[in-house]
Write an enzyme that holds these catalytic residues in place. Structure first.
Site, PDB file in Angstrom:
ATOM      1  N   LYS A 232       0.828  -1.215   0.000  1.00 40.13           N
ATOM      2  CA  LYS A 232       0.000   0.000   0.000  1.00 40.13           C
ATOM      3  C   LYS A 232       0.858   1.260   0.000  1.00 40.13           C
ATOM      4  O   LYS A 232       0.425   2.312  -0.498  1.00 40.13           O
ATOM      5  CB  LYS A 232      -0.978  -0.031   1.178  1.00 40.13           C
ATOM      6  CG  LYS A 232      -0.341  -0.116   2.552  1.00 40.13           C
ATOM      7  CD  LYS A 232      -0.058   1.233   3.172  1.00 40.13           C
ATOM      8  CE  LYS A 232       0.607   1.093   4.519  1.00 40.13           C
ATOM      9  NZ  LYS A 232       0.969   2.389   5.128  1.00 40.13           N
ATOM     10  N   THR A 296      -3.831   5.654   3.498  1.00 41.72           N
ATOM     11  CA  THR A 296      -2.505   6.116   3.086  1.00 41.72           C
ATOM     12  C   THR A 296      -2.546   6.846   1.749  1.00 41.72           C
ATOM     13  O   THR A 296      -1.781   7.783   1.527  1.00 41.72           O
ATOM     14  CB  THR A 296      -1.530   4.926   3.005  1.00 41.72           C
ATOM     15  OG1 THR A 296      -1.650   4.141   4.190  1.00 41.72           O
ATOM     16  CG2 THR A 296      -0.103   5.400   2.890  1.00 41.72           C
TER      17      THR A 296
END
Length: 409
Positions: A232, A296
Site C-alpha cells: 500500500k 494512506t
C-alpha cells in the site's frame, strides 16, 4: 513440530478509570481487563513512539529503545521525544533505554518485544538479538514494520526464520492497518489487523493492544498482512504523484476522483500480487488491506503520499528524502516489489510505473499518460494459485505444509 510458547505469567490489573479519547470519554473494559505486561519497543521513531505511548497509557510497563544516547537522556529527563511528536508528553511509566541493544538480562525481564524499526535494518538487529534470547522463556514477538527487504525480496516472516529460526517465526505476530501516529497519540478511534500463523499468539498480541479506542481483529494470514502493509505504501506514492500533477484542476472533487481510481485499481493489483504470492485474496479486503490502502492514499499526512506529491510537483527524489524527516518505506519497497512482480509474472502496471519513476528516472507526467492510454483490459482477474510460489516455499522453511497455515502452532 516444535511449538514455542512463553512461560511468562501475565498479571491482571484492576479496571482503569475512564480515559479521554478526543472529545469522547471512553471507559476501559470492565468485564475482562487487559493483562499487565512489561514491553520493550525497539525503535523510537514516529510509530514506535506513538505505540509506546498507547501501551503505557494502557497500564503496561514500557521500555523504549533507541540507538541514540542523546535521545535516551533527553526522553528520561523530559518525557518527550526530541524528534517526533515533539509537543506530546509521554507517560512516566515509559523508560528510554539504549544505545546498546537490549541485553539478555533485559530481554528475560520482558513479556513482549515490539519491533518498530525499518525492514532494511531488521535482519541485522535480529541477528544480534538472537544469542540473547532464552529458549525456555521467549517473549511475544510483535512486528509493525511494513516493507520488503530489497536484496532478498524477503518479508519479515522469512527474515525471522533466517535469523531466529522457524520456531520463533511460526509464533510471531504482525500488526497492520489504517493507523497514523498523530491520531493514535490523541486516542482517536483506531482499528488494526493482528495476524500470526498461531491463532493463540495473535490473540495474545491483540490482548496487549486492545482498548476501546484501539480495536484489534485477529487473523491467520501473516503473509497477506505483510504484503498488504508493504504494497500500500507504493500505491500511496502513486496517489501522491497524481495529486501533485494536478491535471490542471486541483479541486477537492477532482482529487477525490483520482484517488478513488488509484485506490480501486491499486487494490486490484495488490490482490493479484498477493494471490500469485500465495496469500489469501480475502486478506486484501481487511483493515490491513483496503483499510490501510485507502487511508494512506488519501491523506496528505502520509509520508509515502508526500513523496509522490512532491515528485508530481517536479522535485527530485534525493532532495525529497533528505528533507522528509522520516522514513517512507514505499521508496525502498518499490524496488523489492518490482523484483517480485517480475518473478511472479503479474500484471501490475501502477507499481511498475512507480518503480520506473523512482529508479529509472522516468517522467511522472509521461508515466501517468502511458497508464491512461493502455488498451481495454479485464477489470477483475486473479491469477491461478502457484503451487510452487514464494508462500509455499516460506511455509516449507517454517516446517509447515500448505494446509497447516493458520492452525494453532
Amino acid at each position: 513440530m516444535t511449538s514455542v510458547h512463553s512461560t511468562r505469567t501475565f498479571h491482571s490489573t484492576p479496571t482503569a478509570p475512564c480515559r479521554r479519547v478526543g472529545s469522547l470519554s471512553m471507559p476501559s473494559p470492565t468485564c475482562s481487563p487487559p493483562p499487565k505486561s512489561r514491553i520493550c519497543v525497539l525503535g523510537a521513531g514516529n510509530f514506535g513512539s506513538c505505540l509506546a505511548d498507547h501501551l503505557g497509557d494502557s497500564d503496561h510497563d514500557v521500555l523504549l529503545w533507541s540507538r541514540s544516547e542523546d535521545f535516551v537522556k533527553f526522553f528520561n529527563e523530559h518525557h518527550k521525544n526530541p524528534e517526533y511528536l515533539t509537543d506530546h508528553e509521554f507517560p512516566e511509566c515509559i523508560t528510554a533505554v539504549g544505545p546498546d541493544l537490549p541485553s539478555a538480562e533485559l530481554i528475560r525481564s520482558v513479556d513482549v518485544l515490539l519491533f518498530a524499526i525499518p525492514t532494511e535494518a531488521l535482519r541485522e538487529t535480529l541477528t544480534k538479538l538472537r544469542p540473547r534470547l532464552d529458549e525456555k522463556a521467549l517473549p511475544l514477538f510483535i512486528f509493525v514494520n511494513k516493507g520488503i527487504e530489497i536484496s532478498t525480496r524477503a518479508l519479515t516472516l522469512e527474515i525471522l526464520a533466517d535469523t531466529c529460526g522457524a520456531d520463533i517465526a511460526r509464533v510471531s505476530t504482525f500488526i497492520s492497518g489504517p493507523s497514523f501516529a498523530k491520531e493514535i497519540i490523541r486516542r482517536q478511534p483506531t482499528s488494526v489487523s493482528v495476524a500470526s500463523l498461531s491463532q493463540e499468539h495473535a490473540e495474545r498480541a491483540s490482548q496487549v493492544f486492545h482498548q476501546p479506542w484501539f480495536r484489534c481483529y485477529t487473523g491467520v494470514d501473516p503473509i497477506g498482512i505483510e504484503l498488504a502493509g508493504a504494497l500500500k505504501n507504493v500505491y500511496a506514492i502513486a496517489a501522491g504523484m497524481a495529486d501533485g500533477l494536478g491535471f490542471e484542476n486541483n479541486t477537492r472533487a477532482t482529487r477525490l476522483m483520482r484517488s478513488t481510481v488509484l485506490i480501486t485499481r491499486g487494490l486490484g493489483e495488490m490482490t493479484r500480487i498477493g494471490t500469485a504470492y500465495g496469500a489469501s485474496p480475502l486478506t486484501f479486503l481487511s483493515l490491513a488491506g483496503v483499510g490501510d490502502l485507502f487511508l494512506t492514499c488519501s491523506s496528505p499526512t502520509s509520508r509515502n503520499y508526500t513523496v509522490g506529491y512532491r515528485l508530481g510537483k517536479g522535485e527530485q527524489l534525493d532532495e525529497i528524502i533528505r528533507t522528509l524527516g522520516s522514513v517512507a518505506e514505499g521508496v525502498t519497497t518499490a524496488k523489492g516489489l518490482k523484483q517480485i512482480i517480475d518473478d511472479l509474472g503479474v500484471n501490475a502496471r501502477i507499481a511498475t510505473a512507480v518503480y520506473e519513476v523512482l529508479y529509472e528516472g522516468k517522467n511522472v507526467k509521461e508515466q501517468a499518460e502511458t497508464l491512461m492510454n493502455f488498451p481495454v483490459m479485464t477489470e477483475l482477474e486473479l491469477p491461478e494459485k502457484n503451487p510452487n510460489g514464494p508462500a509455499r516455499k516460506l511455509m516449507q522453511k517454517l516446517g509447515l505444509g500448505e494446509d497447516d497455515a493458520g492452525k494453532r502452532a
